[in-house]
Design a protein around this motif. Structure first.
Motif, PDB file in Angstrom:
ATOM      1  N   GLN A  98       2.419  11.332 -10.687  1.00  0.00           N
ATOM      2  CA  GLN A  98       1.077  11.108 -11.231  1.00  0.00           C
ATOM      3  C   GLN A  98      -0.036  11.587 -10.321  1.00  0.00           C
ATOM      4  OE1 GLN A  98       0.301   7.769 -13.446  1.00  0.00           O
ATOM      5  NE2 GLN A  98       2.315   7.760 -14.373  1.00  0.00           N
ATOM      6  N   THR A  99       0.203  11.656  -9.016  1.00  0.00           N
ATOM      7  CA  THR A  99      -0.889  12.048  -8.131  1.00  0.00           C
ATOM      8  C   THR A  99      -0.548  13.265  -7.287  1.00  0.00           C
ATOM      9  OG1 THR A  99      -0.085  10.700  -6.329  1.00  0.00           O
ATOM     10  CG2 THR A  99      -1.559   9.633  -7.887  1.00  0.00           C
ATOM     11  N   GLY A 100       0.706  13.629  -7.240  1.00  0.00           N
ATOM     12  CA  GLY A 100       1.096  14.759  -6.403  1.00  0.00           C
ATOM     13  C   GLY A 100       1.164  14.428  -4.932  1.00  0.00           C
ATOM     14  N   LYS A 101       0.998  13.132  -4.584  1.00  0.00           N
ATOM     15  CA  LYS A 101       1.002  12.768  -3.168  1.00  0.00           C
ATOM     16  C   LYS A 101       2.415  12.395  -2.718  1.00  0.00           C
ATOM     17  CE  LYS A 101      -3.733  11.169  -3.119  1.00  0.00           C
ATOM     18  NZ  LYS A 101      -4.624  10.019  -3.182  1.00  0.00           N
ATOM     19  N   GLU A 102       2.811  12.965  -1.600  1.00  0.00           N
ATOM     20  CA  GLU A 102       4.165  12.685  -1.116  1.00  0.00           C
ATOM     21  C   GLU A 102       4.162  12.225   0.324  1.00  0.00           C
ATOM     22  OE1 GLU A 102       6.805  15.944  -1.668  1.00  0.00           O
ATOM     23  OE2 GLU A 102       6.977  15.614  -3.817  1.00  0.00           O
ATOM     24  N   ASN A 103       2.993  12.015   0.899  1.00  0.00           N
ATOM     25  CA  ASN A 103       2.961  11.641   2.315  1.00  0.00           C
ATOM     26  C   ASN A 103       2.833  10.136   2.485  1.00  0.00           C
ATOM     27  OD1 ASN A 103       3.343  14.070   3.455  1.00  0.00           O
ATOM     28  ND2 ASN A 103       1.163  14.552   3.649  1.00  0.00           N
ATOM     29  N   ILE A 104       3.434   9.643   3.561  1.00  0.00           N
ATOM     30  CA  ILE A 104       3.370   8.210   3.814  1.00  0.00           C
ATOM     31  C   ILE A 104       1.917   7.780   4.030  1.00  0.00           C
ATOM     32  CG2 ILE A 104       4.083   6.384   5.405  1.00  0.00           C
ATOM     33  CD1 ILE A 104       6.656   7.967   5.806  1.00  0.00           C
ATOM     34  N   GLY A 105       1.129   8.662   4.629  1.00  0.00           N
ATOM     35  CA  GLY A 105      -0.274   8.357   4.844  1.00  0.00           C
ATOM     36  C   GLY A 105      -1.019   8.111   3.545  1.00  0.00           C
ATOM     37  N   ASP A 106      -0.588   8.753   2.469  1.00  0.00           N
ATOM     38  CA  ASP A 106      -1.255   8.551   1.178  1.00  0.00           C
ATOM     39  C   ASP A 106      -0.959   7.186   0.580  1.00  0.00           C
ATOM     40  OD1 ASP A 106      -2.182  11.155   1.301  1.00  0.00           O
ATOM     41  OD2 ASP A 106      -0.345  11.936   0.395  1.00  0.00           O
ATOM     42  N   TYR A 107       0.074   6.518   1.102  1.00  0.00           N
ATOM     43  CA  TYR A 107       0.455   5.223   0.535  1.00  0.00           C
ATOM     44  C   TYR A 107      -0.405   4.087   1.057  1.00  0.00           C
ATOM     45  CZ  TYR A 107       4.725   7.262  -1.343  1.00  0.00           C
ATOM     46  OH  TYR A 107       5.618   8.010  -2.037  1.00  0.00           O
ATOM     47  N   LYS A 108      -1.313   4.409   1.966  1.00  0.00           N
ATOM     48  CA  LYS A 108      -2.151   3.339   2.531  1.00  0.00           C
ATOM     49  C   LYS A 108      -2.922   2.635   1.421  1.00  0.00           C
ATOM     50  CE  LYS A 108      -2.760   5.243   7.091  1.00  0.00           C
ATOM     51  NZ  LYS A 108      -3.614   5.968   8.011  1.00  0.00           N
ATOM     52  N   GLY A 109      -2.914   1.315   1.482  1.00  0.00           N
ATOM     53  CA  GLY A 109      -3.671   0.555   0.490  1.00  0.00           C
ATOM     54  C   GLY A 109      -3.037   0.542  -0.889  1.00  0.00           C
ATOM     55  N   LEU A 110      -1.784   0.960  -0.983  1.00  0.00           N
ATOM     56  CA  LEU A 110      -1.130   1.008  -2.293  1.00  0.00           C
ATOM     57  C   LEU A 110      -1.057  -0.377  -2.930  1.00  0.00           C
ATOM     58  CD1 LEU A 110       0.518   2.890  -4.217  1.00  0.00           C
ATOM     59  CD2 LEU A 110       2.554   2.103  -3.053  1.00  0.00           C
ATOM     60  N   TYR A 111      -0.904  -1.395  -2.082  1.00  0.00           N
ATOM     61  CA  TYR A 111      -0.735  -2.747  -2.618  1.00  0.00           C
ATOM     62  C   TYR A 111      -1.968  -3.204  -3.396  1.00  0.00           C
ATOM     63  CZ  TYR A 111       0.539  -7.610  -2.926  1.00  0.00           C
ATOM     64  OH  TYR A 111       0.846  -8.860  -3.401  1.00  0.00           O
ATOM     65  N   GLN A 112      -3.142  -2.727  -2.976  1.00  0.00           N
ATOM     66  CA  GLN A 112      -4.365  -3.151  -3.665  1.00  0.00           C
ATOM     67  C   GLN A 112      -4.379  -2.687  -5.111  1.00  0.00           C
ATOM     68  OE1 GLN A 112      -6.143  -5.220  -2.140  1.00  0.00           O
ATOM     69  NE2 GLN A 112      -5.101  -4.902  -0.193  1.00  0.00           N
ATOM     70  N   THR A 113      -3.891  -1.475  -5.353  1.00  0.00           N
ATOM     71  CA  THR A 113      -3.986  -0.927  -6.704  1.00  0.00           C
ATOM     72  C   THR A 113      -2.700  -1.114  -7.496  1.00  0.00           C
ATOM     73  OG1 THR A 113      -3.477   1.182  -5.670  1.00  0.00           O
ATOM     74  CG2 THR A 113      -5.760   0.779  -6.253  1.00  0.00           C
ATOM     75  N   ASN A 114      -1.570  -1.084  -6.809  1.00  0.00           N
ATOM     76  CA  ASN A 114      -0.297  -1.132  -7.526  1.00  0.00           C
ATOM     77  C   ASN A 114       0.645  -2.169  -6.936  1.00  0.00           C
ATOM     78  OD1 ASN A 114      -0.512   1.307  -9.370  1.00  0.00           O
ATOM     79  ND2 ASN A 114      -0.976   2.194  -7.384  1.00  0.00           N
ATOM     80  N   PRO A 115       0.369  -3.446  -7.155  1.00  0.00           N
ATOM     81  CA  PRO A 115       1.232  -4.453  -6.518  1.00  0.00           C
ATOM     82  C   PRO A 115       2.685  -4.374  -6.966  1.00  0.00           C
ATOM     83  CG  PRO A 115      -0.393  -5.470  -7.970  1.00  0.00           C
ATOM     84  CD  PRO A 115      -0.761  -4.043  -7.860  1.00  0.00           C
TER      85      PRO A 115
END
Lengths: 459, 494
Positions: free
Chosen positions: A333-350
């Protein structure tokens, strides 16, 4: 032969549908999912054991279970990656290739003869290389396919050389007859080393792991998941037969080899995983380290060794597929594959954050997830030889691996991010697959009868 | 009493919390759950005493055993002796206080309380398990909640502290794992069962390898020098309830493991390495005390003093006399209550003044009399004032240590005693600067403790005073259990 017939039937059905009808991707995917579910359930009924074709094809209850584990993995892949599959123009081909590879694995697990083993190994490898090339517009995907096909061709060459040496020294290629004829001569040890090298290539045991990270990174995530879970699982299953039955008389020789490779594999896999940024490369190296742990269990040469390896792979199917699934939906959905892009994932996608956390904790072996039991039994089985140095190295590697799994957990749960990954809508099948994985991760360990069942199959 | 309740109740609480819709409901559910734990622990205590006074001299009471992984001879075997009852009681006290002081948490309330309760679940499971496999299982369950508690709700260098804590504790449990496997394969029985293992003879060569592995592994949890470095960082970065759980419960897992597992099943190993344990723990006691003198942050003060106080636990175990070991268990309970209360008070002060630096505070007694009074009580307990629990526990350890003849033990005891003076210096100085003197500017409008904070403090103070004024009940509870360990130790080398 029943499971093989069912798979072959599905392959032909898909072929006819592809050629003869204009079915939409959505409907076809649902149909395939149902077929694979039926295939998985059918794996538990009307199983016959025995051997066919003069010992070429043998099957027993443990093999039936191993095939069911692989069936389950394939079914989960069809669920977890349905977002990606739906968009693919060549979905039927994807399943045809995947099921062909699965068929190859089934024959490989059941093979009773080195020739049969070689043929089925090829059948299980070549379609996967084609699958790795499935992102037709991407260069990395073709590169991955190329690397994979070259390295497997190379390992097949070595395998054949090993087989020829075995045949030369014993005069037979039948699994049943080889053990009696092994006398531990240097030539036979060399033959064993060559055979083992081929296994090591497929299992990406260090130092034969160099293709792994590149192929995993380049291939589409669904294929990477298949490679790292189903493919590795099947090879580990046949490796049990090879080490415990065929080369049982050479146990002294292979114990040291397995131990050494296990130590290097765990350490190298872990150390390389520490600094990976791309989630696929990260999971690639973590899966290398996991194979190191599988070797710890394998080294024990006991019933417990077999059951703990099979049990671990069952758990590994759920944990690794769940991790890849999360990486897959985010990349899709976003094309992001880096661990750095996962920052704050919990806020939007628990929801998917918890799935990822469960999967990673299970891979790291944290209770109460199933991975804890899997890892612990592998290590306990390995400890039965009384080699404390080996066990201490394995236990300390658990700590190193925890460090990098926590890195992802930290990014997801703790780090702040101005632009986290936006809310991801999950397809119902993906969600179903994730829930199945999560439930299994939580329950497979606590329900001890699953382990007992596996042990009872071996007796 | 059915001990499974101690595991099922926290589990049920977690599920209830997950089902709740808003933060207020979550808090009440957690409070209800922890009150339930508290009641259960008291019921357990009275049930245990009743059985004992009815003449039931069995080593382990309320035993339950279910088959679990028969292929490995692992069974879900639980039961309690006096030491476990004391530790369970301590856990229940700290949990209820921890839930109460976290009342104002607004960030991800649901997750916070879930993790707190999960930590308590791990602790209860650990203290009741009689099978080393499930003991290890529960030991590890308690690690990850700590990591998340510090990393998400902590302050300061929280990610660094959380990582350090998780890795060091996992490293410790990796050593424990190797030690357990050594015992499993080294004994003739091939079992993880603590009771069976205590009755079989483990070859001395195995003990020589496995005892240090187990002791150091558990020692990491209880700040064994030189593996104590996670303590100051972890405690000071954690949220208030997190620090309370860490110091009050989690560090006690290690002490309990050292005593009940390592020393109990491997007495030869314990004798072999006793002098090293004594040296290391004496260093920890003195080093912790002197390091505390240099601290200016209240949380660091308590963290380093925890290193010092937990050194007494290990010293008591290393002395290998019945009195010292009883003292070690009493010290675990006493320190657990005291340090939890200390962290709670620090949290209350920090919430109001927004600083933990001692030199930025002053005269707080004028605006918050209740909180500073509690601070006085806990400080005096820490420096060992008679009438409070700290005195009882440390005195027992010193008595037990002195029972050992020989210069070595005497020197170690005297060295450890000296730390009390240092403790008095740093405690009095810290409390004096915080509470006495003229009120600093800007602190005029601070309010005193709210109902939940008062309740939390009262629960813990009740525990401290109950031990301080009437130590015999704790002694009666613990000493039969340490007697059994002593019998094993005595049986080896007469």
């Amino acid at each position: 032969m029943k499971s093989e017939w069912v798979i072959a039937f599905i392959i032909f059905l898909l072929l006819f549908i592809k050629v003869g009808t204009e079915m939409k991707n959505d409907q076809l995917l649902s149909l395939v999912q149902i077929l694979l579910l039926v295939n998985f359930i059918a794996g538990f009924f009307f199983n016959e054991t025995g051997s066919l074709f003069g010992g070429l094809f043998t099957t027993n209850t443990l093999m039936v279970f191993q095939k069911s584990v692989l069936n389950l993995g394939v079914y989960l892949i069809s669920l977890l990656f349905s977002g990606w599959l739906k968009k693919s123009e060549h979905m039927p081909e994807f399943f045809i290739l995947m099921l062909s590879a699965l068929l190859g694995m089934f024959f490989m697990i059941s093979s009773g003869n080195l020739l049969m083993f070689f043929l089925s190994l090829e059948l299980s490898t070549i379609p996967v290389a084609a699958m790795a090339n499935f992102d037709l517009e991407k260069k990395v995907s073709s590169e991955a396919a190329m690397k994979m096909i070259l390295s497997s061709a190379f390992s097949s060459g070595i395998l054949l050389f090993g087989i020829s040496l075995i045949y030369g020294t014993t005069g037979t290629i039948s699994f049943a007859e080889i053990p009696a004829l092994l006398n531990g001569s240097p030539l036979q040890i060399l033959a064993f080393v060559f055979l083992f090298t081929a296994f090591a290539f497929k299992l990406s045991i260090v130092p034969f792991h160099l293709w792994t990270a590149d192929v995993y990174e380049g291939a589409p995530i669904a294929v990477t998941a298949f490679l790292s879970v189903i493919s590795k699982g099947s090879i580990a299953f046949i490796l049990i037969t090879a080490l415990y039955k065929v080369f049982a008389p050479m146990q002294e020789a292979w114990y040291n080899m397995v131990m050494l490779l296990s130590i290097i594999t765990m350490i190298v896999g872990n150390l390389f995983a520490l600094r990976q940024q791309n989630i696929k490369r990260f999971l690639a190296f973590s899966s290398i380290a996991q194979v190191g742990f599988i070797l710890v269990g394998l080294s024990s040469n006991s019933i417990q060794g077999v059951s703990s390896v099979v049990y671990f792979i069952l758990i590994y199917v759920f944990s690794n597929l769940a991790a890849f699934a999360v990486a897959g939906v985010i990349a899709q959905q976003t094309g992001k594959e880096n661990i750095g892009d996962y920052k704050g994932l919990y806020q939007t996608n628990p929801f998917i954050s918890w799935i990822l956390a469960l999967a990673l904790f299970s891979l790291a072996g944290i209770p109460p997830t199933a991975g804890f039991f899997g890892k612990l039994f592998l290590i306990t089985a390995g400890a039965s030889k009384g080699n404390y140095f080996f066990i201490t190295v394995a236990a300390l590697n658990l700590v190193i691996s925890l460090y990098y799994y926590l890195r992802v957990i930290r990014a997801v749960f703790m780090d702040k991010n101005e632009h986290p990954v936006e809310k991801i809508l999950l397809d119902p099948p993906v969600k179903l697959g994730m829930i199945i994985c999560a439930a299994a991760i939580l329950l497979v360990g606590l329900l001890s009868w699953i382990y007992d069942y596996i042990t009872s199959l071996i007796m | 009493m059915n001990l499974l309740l101690l595991i099922l109740l926290p589990l049920l609480t977690i599920v209830t919390i997950l089902l709740m819709r808003n933060a207020a409901q979550v808090k009440w559910a957690a409070l209800l759950g922890s009150t339930g734990q508290f009641i259960l622990a008291l019921v357990l205590l009275f049930g245990f005493r009743q059985e004992r006074s009815a003449g039931n001299e069995a080593q382990i009471l309320f035993e339950l055993q279910y088959n679990w992984f028969p292929a490995w001879h692992i069974s879900f075997h639980i039961g309690v002796n006096g030491i476990s009852v004391a530790m369970i009681l301590l856990t229940a006290f700290v949990v209820i206080a921890g839930v109460l002081v976290s009342w104002n948490i607004t960030k991800m309330t649901k997750e916070f309380y879930c993790l707190l309760i999960m930590l308590s679940l791990g602790a209860y499971g650990f203290f009741i398990s009689l099978d080393l496999f499930i003991l290890f299982f529960f030991l590890e369950i308690a690690v990850i909640p700590k990591y998340l508690l510090i990393g998400i709700w902590g302050s300061g260098k929280k990610e660094y502290a959380a990582n350090k804590l998780a890795l060091m504790l996992m490293g410790g449990s990796a050593l424990v794992l190797v030690g357990l496997l050594g015992v499993y394969f080294g004994s003739s029985e091939k079992t993880f069962d603590l009771v069976t293992l205590s009755q079989t003879h483990i070859p001395i060569e195995i003990q020589k390898i496995c005892f240090p592995l187990l002791f150091v592994g558990f020692g990491v949890f209880t700040a064994l020098f030189p593996f104590h470095t996670w303590v100051p960082d972890g405690h000071s970065s954690a949220p208030t309830a997190g620090s309370m759980f860490l110091a009050g419960i989690s560090m006690k897992l290690g002490g309990y493991g050292c005593l009940r597992v390592a020393t109990y099943i491997m007495p030869d190993g314990a004798k072999e390495y006793a002098s090293i344990i004594i040296v290391l723990s004496s260093i920890a006691i003195l080093y912790g005390a002197f390091a505390t003198m240099m601290q200016k942050d209240l949380k660091y003060i308590n963290a380093y003093s925890s290193v010092s106080h937990c050194g007494f636990v290990l010293l008591g175990i290393g002395m290998l006399t019945k009195t010292a070991m009883t003292g070690a268990v009493m010290q675990m309970v006493s320190h657990g209550l005291m340090t939890a209360l200390f962290f709670a008070v620090i949290g209350m002060i920090y919430e109001r003044t927004h600083t933990r630096q001692v030199n930025e505070m002053g005269g707080l007694l004028k605006v918050m009399p209740f909180i500073t009074t509690v601070l006085f009580i806990v400080g005096l307990c820490s420096l060992g004032l008679p009438g409070l629990s700290g005195f009882v526990a440390e005195m027992t350890i010193f008595m037990g240590s002195w029972q050992n003849p020989g210069t070595f033990h005497r020197i170690a005891t005297i060295a450890a005693c000296m730390s009390i003076v240092v403790t008095a210096v740093y405690i009095l100085r810290a409390i004096g600067q915080t509470a006495m003197g003229p009120l600093k500017e800007g602190y005029e409008n601070l309010t005193d403790a709210t109902w939940n904070e008062k309740l939390a403090a009262i629960v813990l103070i009740a525990g401290i005073i109950a031990i301080g004024l009437a130590p015999f009940w704790l002694n009666d509870l613990v000493s039969p259990a340490t007697e059994i360990i002593m019998q094993k130790l005595g049986a080896v080398h007469p």
